[in-house]
Scaffold this motif. Structure first.
Motif, PDB file in Angstrom:
ATOM      1  N   ARG A 376     -11.387   3.904  -8.223  1.00 34.29           N
ATOM      2  CA  ARG A 376     -10.432   5.037  -7.690  1.00 34.29           C
ATOM      3  C   ARG A 376      -9.745   4.686  -6.631  1.00 34.29           C
ATOM      4  NH1 ARG A 376     -10.417  10.337 -10.063  1.00 34.29           N
ATOM      5  NH2 ARG A 376      -9.534  10.675  -7.992  1.00 34.29           N
ATOM      6  N   MET A 377     -10.189   3.747  -5.945  1.00 26.58           N
ATOM      7  CA  MET A 377      -9.586   3.355  -4.547  1.00 26.58           C
ATOM      8  C   MET A 377      -8.469   2.455  -4.467  1.00 26.58           C
ATOM      9  SD  MET A 377     -11.334   5.561  -2.798  1.00 26.58           S
ATOM     10  CE  MET A 377     -11.189   5.266  -0.970  1.00 26.58           C
ATOM     11  N   VAL A 378      -7.351   2.630  -3.961  1.00 19.46           N
ATOM     12  CA  VAL A 378      -5.993   1.989  -3.821  1.00 19.46           C
ATOM     13  C   VAL A 378      -5.843   1.731  -2.439  1.00 19.46           C
ATOM     14  CG1 VAL A 378      -3.614   1.830  -4.591  1.00 19.46           C
ATOM     15  CG2 VAL A 378      -5.614   3.112  -6.110  1.00 19.46           C
ATOM     16  N   PRO A 379      -5.448   0.453  -1.921  1.00 20.85           N
ATOM     17  CA  PRO A 379      -4.851   0.195  -0.887  1.00 20.85           C
ATOM     18  C   PRO A 379      -3.637   0.896  -0.449  1.00 20.85           C
ATOM     19  CG  PRO A 379      -5.404  -1.787  -1.711  1.00 20.85           C
ATOM     20  CD  PRO A 379      -5.522  -0.945  -2.933  1.00 20.85           C
ATOM     21  N   VAL A 380      -3.608   1.556   0.661  1.00 21.84           N
ATOM     22  CA  VAL A 380      -2.458   2.279   1.112  1.00 21.84           C
ATOM     23  C   VAL A 380      -1.183   1.206   1.280  1.00 21.84           C
ATOM     24  CG1 VAL A 380      -3.596   4.234   2.450  1.00 21.84           C
ATOM     25  CG2 VAL A 380      -2.765   1.958   3.536  1.00 21.84           C
ATOM     26  N   ASP A 381      -1.374  -0.130   1.032  1.00 19.63           N
ATOM     27  CA  ASP A 381      -0.220  -0.919   1.091  1.00 19.63           C
ATOM     28  C   ASP A 381       0.647  -0.683   0.094  1.00 19.63           C
ATOM     29  OD1 ASP A 381       0.327  -4.233  -0.311  1.00 19.63           O
ATOM     30  OD2 ASP A 381       1.032  -3.416   1.829  1.00 19.63           O
ATOM     31  N   SER A 382       0.177   0.001  -1.246  1.00 22.72           N
ATOM     32  CA  SER A 382       1.173   0.315  -2.279  1.00 22.72           C
ATOM     33  C   SER A 382       2.110   1.380  -1.969  1.00 22.72           C
ATOM     34  CB  SER A 382       0.271   0.783  -3.505  1.00 22.72           C
ATOM     35  OG  SER A 382      -0.350   2.013  -3.029  1.00 22.72           O
ATOM     36  N   VAL A 383       1.855   1.969  -0.938  1.00 21.67           N
ATOM     37  CA  VAL A 383       3.011   2.947  -0.344  1.00 21.67           C
ATOM     38  C   VAL A 383       3.597   2.604   0.877  1.00 21.67           C
ATOM     39  CG1 VAL A 383       3.124   5.251   0.795  1.00 21.67           C
ATOM     40  CG2 VAL A 383       1.409   5.030  -1.217  1.00 21.67           C
ATOM     41  N   PHE A 384       2.975   1.829   1.781  1.00 20.15           N
ATOM     42  CA  PHE A 384       3.592   1.337   2.871  1.00 20.15           C
ATOM     43  C   PHE A 384       4.587   0.262   2.692  1.00 20.15           C
ATOM     44  CE2 PHE A 384       0.014   2.105   6.246  1.00 20.15           C
ATOM     45  CZ  PHE A 384       0.084   3.508   5.903  1.00 20.15           C
ATOM     46  N   ASN A 385       4.549  -0.543   1.490  1.00 20.76           N
ATOM     47  CA  ASN A 385       5.398  -1.499   1.391  1.00 20.76           C
ATOM     48  C   ASN A 385       6.974  -1.202   1.071  1.00 20.76           C
ATOM     49  OD1 ASN A 385       5.176  -0.663  -1.321  1.00 20.76           O
ATOM     50  ND2 ASN A 385       3.997  -2.563  -1.901  1.00 20.76           N
ATOM     51  N   ARG A 386       6.930  -0.102   0.897  1.00 18.23           N
ATOM     52  CA  ARG A 386       8.504   0.216   0.670  1.00 18.23           C
ATOM     53  C   ARG A 386       9.256   0.637   1.994  1.00 18.23           C
ATOM     54  NH1 ARG A 386       8.684   6.375  -2.055  1.00 18.23           N
ATOM     55  NH2 ARG A 386       6.514   7.094  -1.469  1.00 18.23           N
ATOM     56  N   PHE A 387       8.413   0.965   3.091  1.00 21.20           N
ATOM     57  CA  PHE A 387       8.985   1.224   4.391  1.00 21.20           C
ATOM     58  C   PHE A 387       9.499   0.427   5.198  1.00 21.20           C
ATOM     59  CE2 PHE A 387       5.169   4.699   3.887  1.00 21.20           C
ATOM     60  CZ  PHE A 387       6.199   5.533   3.113  1.00 21.20           C
ATOM     61  N   PRO A 388       9.333  -0.943   5.272  1.00 25.16           N
ATOM     62  CA  PRO A 388      10.165  -1.888   5.959  1.00 25.16           C
ATOM     63  C   PRO A 388      11.783  -1.738   5.500  1.00 25.16           C
ATOM     64  CG  PRO A 388       8.266  -2.963   5.440  1.00 25.16           C
ATOM     65  CD  PRO A 388       8.136  -1.751   4.672  1.00 25.16           C
ATOM     66  N   ARG A 389      12.041  -1.712   4.262  1.00 23.76           N
ATOM     67  CA  ARG A 389      13.395  -1.747   3.715  1.00 23.76           C
ATOM     68  C   ARG A 389      14.033  -0.436   4.057  1.00 23.76           C
ATOM     69  NH1 ARG A 389      16.755  -2.716  -0.612  1.00 23.76           N
ATOM     70  NH2 ARG A 389      18.726  -1.857   0.026  1.00 23.76           N
ATOM     71  N   MET A 390      13.380   0.669   4.152  1.00 25.69           N
ATOM     72  CA  MET A 390      13.955   1.881   4.333  1.00 25.69           C
ATOM     73  C   MET A 390      14.174   2.094   5.708  1.00 25.69           C
ATOM     74  SD  MET A 390      12.136   5.878   4.174  1.00 25.69           S
ATOM     75  CE  MET A 390      11.173   5.374   5.703  1.00 25.69           C
ATOM     76  N   VAL A 391      13.310   1.525   6.695  1.00 22.77           N
ATOM     77  CA  VAL A 391      13.640   1.363   8.276  1.00 22.77           C
ATOM     78  C   VAL A 391      14.828   0.624   8.544  1.00 22.77           C
ATOM     79  CG1 VAL A 391      12.622   0.778  10.405  1.00 22.77           C
ATOM     80  CG2 VAL A 391      11.357   2.110   8.897  1.00 22.77           C
ATOM     81  N   ARG A 392      14.886  -0.580   7.696  1.00 27.23           N
ATOM     82  CA  ARG A 392      15.908  -1.371   7.948  1.00 27.23           C
ATOM     83  C   ARG A 392      17.468  -0.963   7.685  1.00 27.23           C
ATOM     84  NH1 ARG A 392      20.384  -3.806   4.858  1.00 27.23           N
ATOM     85  NH2 ARG A 392      20.960  -5.651   5.600  1.00 27.23           N
ATOM     86  N   ASP A 393      17.447   0.020   6.505  1.00 25.80           N
ATOM     87  CA  ASP A 393      18.602   0.469   6.010  1.00 25.80           C
ATOM     88  C   ASP A 393      18.954   1.721   7.173  1.00 25.80           C
ATOM     89  OD1 ASP A 393      18.913  -1.236   4.449  1.00 25.80           O
ATOM     90  OD2 ASP A 393      18.106   0.200   2.707  1.00 25.80           O
ATOM     91  N   LEU A 394      17.882   2.601   7.653  1.00 24.84           N
ATOM     92  CA  LEU A 394      18.359   3.658   8.293  1.00 24.84           C
ATOM     93  C   LEU A 394      18.601   2.950   9.720  1.00 24.84           C
ATOM     94  CD1 LEU A 394      15.232   6.154   8.040  1.00 24.84           C
ATOM     95  CD2 LEU A 394      17.647   6.565   7.729  1.00 24.84           C
TER      96      LEU A 394
END
Length: 696
Positions: A376-394
């Motif tokens: 049942r455990m999933v690394p939070v990397d699956s959520v975190f990996n979309r943020f670098p692109r978002m921060v770059r665009d922001l």
């Protein structure tokens, strides 16, 4: 070939390739001369193109094909990457993600890619990327039609005959307002008006898709009319909640151009199918394929340093419904309770064969326990990996320079929590980039680096996971927060005078609260932090904020491991038993009551050259039959949360045990100190104490 059976595979692999493309494009933007990264990007785009063409998603295939052309020039040193090319490629990735999302939601996977295709072709031909949108409206319209609404031979001939016989033919583009609640109804009213005054030859999306609301806010049709253009526009504009109606006359020249576009598209699709068939063939590659071998070597060398999603051979996986995993966890928790009971019985009976069997069962169940937990455990990397692109665009849209530093991405969370945590993190990171990090000139003026930093951290503490978002920006302007809170009636002027700094910070989470001076597409509408708090609390977690003016702000999210098996220390208070997560315990000790000190009305004790607070668990929980305070000595647990320590007094230490963490549900609420319960081997229920809440 029946495509539906391959659709789920296509979606999974497309998402992996899109994530890899985003990550590697960000790397390439930092190191534009690194050709090995270009090779990885090119391979991902090529694979995505082949998959899309074989599945019949022509818009996906055509856009990735044009991206390939640009990347091919870059990897062969015929083109140098620049800001304009990066922006165009990132827009292409956004369009690809939107089309894949449409496929996931049951749509056709089509998208408005004509403008992007034109920009990519302009880059390949050496024209400025910005020149593409400057074409005439009619040319843009025909480009849109060429991609989305290619007419078949029958439809083309019908339109041509209508034009030749003098009947007006129009291309109509209708956009519905964004606040329209029933867009399918408005679309029906448009089609009803059209059918009363002529004949619809072709619509995009199809009529069936429009009836089922499987379209965005716009649709277009080819239409043979019985009335002139002015009357037609007047008729359509009578339909309410339409944002715009564009009616463009169609003549024989434009129809001839459409016919050529249709033939070119058919040839491109046939070529793509041949490429896919050639790539899938198990036979040895032919001689012309040999020149690609050198380019594969840098890619293979670069791949280990890229993320796991960058195109490596996917591990063999199987999908399991989350409810089945819940059932498996519940069954195993029952097995664990029986195991503990068997161990107790074996110790009482004292038969060697029974003891050996129980010990073997304990070893096997321990291995099984680790497997069940990890399912049942999933690394939070699956959520975190979309943020670098978002921060770059922001940062780019705000004219700022911001580095996102991610640590602890390997930290694992329960799958049900992972699925819900993404949106709150988006709000907090956007808040840090927009409100926290100052503009470049302001940072230079205060002696800071022109590039701001946002840290995203995840770590375990006890039976909780903490996620922190910390920036090095201006911090929270508490006087301004108080002023806005009083003006909006969140607190009264009298209450505002008594609030501590932490309480003022928490006013940011009030519904409708915003410190933005103006409304933008990023912030200022008063939604965000209140949504974050409600979502986190619905997951059984908490969110807090600390800030130093001029130095930055830190948001901390505490999330429970809602369904888990943990190692715990069992303790006794009178006749009651309680459990403490072992990961929060520093050590156990015997405390002499004579060593307790009274500091400002609070009991403290000296522990390893520091003074820490003393908490009587029996008094806190109002235990009915705990030992008398007159005893000279008592057992003590030293617990930790971050850098903070506390001593918890208990009657008796029972020992370590593996326990199943069960939530209390709706039966017992408002118990901040208790995080759940467990069933012990003798059938008794023991409450699980939350050390983080104790220290807080």
């Amino acid at each position: 070939m029946e495509m539906n059976q391959y659709l789920s595979i296509f979606i999974d692999e497309a998402n992996e390739h899109l994530q890899a493309l985003n990550e590697n494009m960000l790397k390439l933007e930092q190191h534009p001369e690194d050709i090995s990264i270009v090779q990885v990007i090119f391979r991902s785009a090529h694979t995505l193109k082949g998959m899309s063409a074989s599945m019949g998603f022509e818009d996906l295939a055509s856009l990735t094909h044009e991206m390939e052309n640009v990347l091919d020039l870059v990897r062969n040193d015929k083109l140098k990457m620049n800001g304009g090319i990066f922006d165009t490629l990132f827009k292409c990735l956004d369009a690809l993600e939107a089309m894949v999302k449409d496929v996931i939601e049951g749509g056709t996977g089509r998208g408005d890619v004509a403008g992007l295709v034109a920009q990519l072709k302009g880059i390949v031909s050496g024209e400025p990327a910005a020149a593409a949108p400057a074409t005439a409206a009619e040319t843009s319209e025909l480009a849109l039609v060429a991609v989305h609404m290619l007419l078949d031979q029958y439809q083309l001939s019908v339109l041509q005959q209508s034009v030749e016989s003098g009947n007006p033919v129009f291309h109509i583009e209708v956009a519905i307002r964004s606040d329209c609640l029933l867009k399918a109804v408005r679309a029906y009213m448009v089609f009803d008006a059209l059918e009363r005054n002529g004949e619809v030859v072709k619509s995009h999306p199809s009529v069936q898709e429009i009836e089922q609301e499987q379209f965005d806010r716009s649709f277009s049709v080819y239409y043979i009319s019985r009335i002139d253009q002015a009357q037609l526009e007047e008729t359509l504009n009578r339909v309410s909640e339409l944002e715009s109606v564009t009616v463009t006359p169609v003549d024989l020249a434009s129809l001839a151009e459409l016919d050529q576009s249709r033939e070119a598209s058919n040839e491109a699709a046939a070529q793509a199918r041949q490429e896919v068939a050639a790539a899938a063939a198990p036979a040895a590659p032919a001689a012309p394929a040999a020149p690609e071998a050198p380019s594969a070597a840098p890619e293979a060398a670069a791949r280990p340093s890229a993320s796991a999603s960058a195109g490596n051979a996917a591990p063999r996986t199987i999908r399991v419904d989350i409810e089945r995993l819940d059932s498996l966890m519940n069954l195993f928790s029952e097995l664990l309770i029986d195991r503990v009971r068997l161990e107790q019985l074996a110790s009482e009976v004292r038969r060697n064969d029974l003891t050996e069997t129980v010990e073997h069962m304990a070893r096997v169940s321990s291995d099984l326990q680790n497997i069940v937990l990890k399912l049942r455990m999933v690394p939070v990397d699956s959520v975190f990996n979309r943020f670098p692109r978002m921060v770059r665009d922001l940062a780019k849209s705000l004219g700022k320079k911001v580095d996102l530093i991610i640590t602890g991405a390997e930290t694992e969370l329960d799958r049900t929590v992972i699925d819900e945590i993404g949106d709150p993190l988006v709000h907090l990171i956007r808040n840090s980039v927009d409100h926290g990090v100052e503009p470049i000139q302001d940072r230079i003026g205060t002696g800071k680096r022109e590039t701001g930093t946002v840290n995203l951290r995840a770590f375990h503490s006890g039976n909780h996971v903490f996620i922190e978002i910390e920036d090095d920006g201006r911090g929270i302007n508490r006087p301004k927060v108080l002023e806005i809170a009083v003006n909006r009636g969140v607190v009264t002027a009298e209450e505002a005078k008594k609030l501590s700094d932490d309480q003022i910070n928490m006013l940011l989470f009030a519904a409708g609260f915003s410190t933005a001076d103006k409304i933008s597409d990023i912030s200022g509408r008063g939604v965000g932090l209140d949504v974050v708090r409600s979502k986190i609390e619905s997951l059984g977690g908490q969110v807090s904020v600390t800030s130093n003016p001029g130095a930055g702000t830190k948001f901390s999210i505490q999330l429970p491991l809602t369904l888990s098996i943990i190692s715990a220390m069992l303790v006794k208070l009178g006749s009651e038993k309680y459990a403490f997560p072992l990961s929060s315990i520093v050590e156990t000790a015997i405390a002499k009551r004579a060593d307790f000190r009274d500091v400002h009305g609070n009991r403290m004790i000296e522990y390893r050259k520091s003074i820490i607070p003393v908490v009587s668990l029996a008094q806190l929980l109002e235990s009915p039959d705990y030992r008398d305070e007159d005893e000279q000595e008592t057992e003590m647990l030293v617990i930790r949360k971050g850098e903070k320590l506390a001593a918890v007094l208990v009657d008796e230490l029972i020992g370590q045990s593996e326990i199943v963490l069960k939530t209390l549900g709706k039966y017992l609420t408002n118990l901040d100190v208790i995080s759940g319960a467990t069933i012990l081997g003798d059938g008794q229920v023991a409450l699980i104490v939350d050390p983080n809440a104790l220290i807080k």
